[in-house]
Design an enzyme around this catalytic site. Structure first.
Site, PDB file in Angstrom:
ATOM      1  N   ARG A  15       0.858  -1.183   0.000  1.00 19.46           N
ATOM      2  CA  ARG A  15       0.000   0.000   0.000  1.00 19.46           C
ATOM      3  C   ARG A  15       0.893   1.230   0.000  1.00 19.46           C
ATOM      4  NH1 ARG A  15      -3.789  -1.604   4.897  1.00 19.46           N
ATOM      5  NH2 ARG A  15      -1.855  -2.668   5.399  1.00 19.46           N
TER       6      ARG A  15
ATOM      7  N   ASP B 182       2.357   4.980  -0.288  1.00 19.96           N
ATOM      8  CA  ASP B 182       1.922   6.300   0.199  1.00 19.96           C
ATOM      9  C   ASP B 182       1.668   7.285  -0.946  1.00 19.96           C
ATOM     10  OD1 ASP B 182       1.876   5.906   2.890  1.00 19.96           O
ATOM     11  OD2 ASP B 182       3.783   6.914   3.317  1.00 19.96           O
TER      12      ASP B 182
ATOM     13  N   ARG C 228      11.832   5.267   3.422  1.00 20.64           N
ATOM     14  CA  ARG C 228      12.137   6.695   3.356  1.00 20.64           C
ATOM     15  C   ARG C 228      12.910   7.160   4.592  1.00 20.64           C
ATOM     16  NH1 ARG C 228       6.373   9.059   2.437  1.00 20.64           N
ATOM     17  NH2 ARG C 228       7.510  10.974   2.968  1.00 20.64           N
TER      18      ARG C 228
END
Lengths: 245, 245
Positions: B50, B52, B198
């Site tokens: 999923r 972002d 990230r």
């Protein structure tokens, strides 16, 4: 009067080509506006290649004169700051002699044409590649491309609106090769006729698709007849990647 | 009930992430709308990752059930036709067993983070790379990244809103290398915590810039404290590139 050589990258999608036009967004217009915003001077820049609407560049070269002797680094940073919002980036800027000229000093131009050759359309590279669903035979295209190398009358591969005095050009390099899902075509010459790269590329895809034989490209060239050209590849797969001096 | 496995490429720029939301454009929403437009069925698809808002994919994998037994090729072509105008492409579609599931059958996810590391901003790859002007030491980043490989409590690299039950994950691969003007970071694991890639990437850039020492990353990991994390890299440089089954 200090002269500068700048290397530009741009996404041609949003511009009516490189060359300045009244009331149309162009790469030249955007860069000249940025120069005025930076230092107040109104300049007319020179460029190695006048790319068409939709054509991209990773290595366009321009030259321009400024009244004031700014450090080259300052010119680059200031232009990039004033080009925020545009899809144009200054990659490099150096001071050059006053007799150096981005267009007339150039001895070679290098173009890349990118074909995305897979069933699924481009999501990430939309507007950056020519999408062809059917498998291309890149080796056959590479063979056919060799008949274009050398000094030839390229009338077949020249746009009807081409303003070049002579249709004779020397093509130094023509290479076709596969890179993952893409077929890349690389062409190098001192200069090209109008739409020559897209005309050669589109014609070579006919060989890649098996509709033309390898020898048909040499025949089309020998015909010296625009009607003998295959389809012209769309602008959005084409990149000016470098200039030789 | 026939089940299909589809591989998707998408440009995450225009979507509020993958997962369907009311009144927000999402990748899932666009694909489910295309399915309904194609065959009239209302489906809920499952996805391996999923992603972002702003995160891209070159190899997202989804599964979905249809009432009618369409040829896989038909499903792919019809969805691509109905996704024209979206920045989503179906790269592949195959029929699978009813117990196969895009999310639960996955044994590995692979992510790529792209940093454009040059003075000039991205013109062609705007929104596709994280632009860092200062030179990064990719070798130092690669060394530091090795301390993250293996089974660890990744609390430091976990978003405060992460809903995973445990902060323990096994990172199988962490590689940092230079590709032309870019620094690429590749991570592979069975699964990741929210914003883990990230968070790791942003932290490793501190090493690349010389602000952190190589050993500081191992210390940050050992701290098991979100406050020990470096900056979180922006979403638009991140790509879900593949899923292992």
């Amino acid at each position: 009067m200090p002269r500068y050589r700048l290397t530009l990258e741009y996404d041609g999608s949003g511009y009516n080509g490189f060359q300045a036009q009244t009331d149309q967004p162009t790469v030249q217009g955007a860069v000249e506006t940025a120069i005025t915003a930076f230092c107040g001077e109104t300049v007319r820049l020179a460029a190695a290649g006048r790319t068409d609407t939709g054509v991209h560049a990773t290595g366009q070269v321009i030259s321009l004169d400024l009244d004031k002797d700014w450090p080259a680094q300052t010119v680059m940073n200031a232009l990039n700051a004033h080009l925020v919002g545009e899809r144009i980036s200054v990659l490099d800027c150096v001071g050059v002699d006053g007799d150096w000229h981005a267009r007339f000093s150039a001895t070679g131009r290098r173009y890349l044409y990118r074909i995305l050759n897979r069933p699924g359309p481009p999501a990430l590279d939309h507007g950056r590649v020519w999408h062809m669903r059917k498998p291309l035979d890149a080796d056959a295209m590479q063979s056919a491309a060799q008949s274009l190398v050398g000094l030839h009358d390229f009338t077949t591969f020249r746009d009807v609106n081409c303003q070049s005095k002579s249709p004779e050009k020397t093509l130094d390099v023509a290479r076709v090769f596969r890179v993952g899902d893409e077929v890349h075509l690389v062409f190098e010459a001192r200069s090209f006729l109008h739409r020559q790269v897209r005309s050669m590329t589109g014609t070579l895809t006919e060989v890649g698709l098996g509709r033309w034989k390898v020898e048909d490209v040499a025949e089309a060239l020998a015909a010296r007849d625009r009607a003998a050209c295959g389809p012209v590849a769309p602008s959005h797969g084409l990149y000016l990647t470098g200039v030789v001096y």
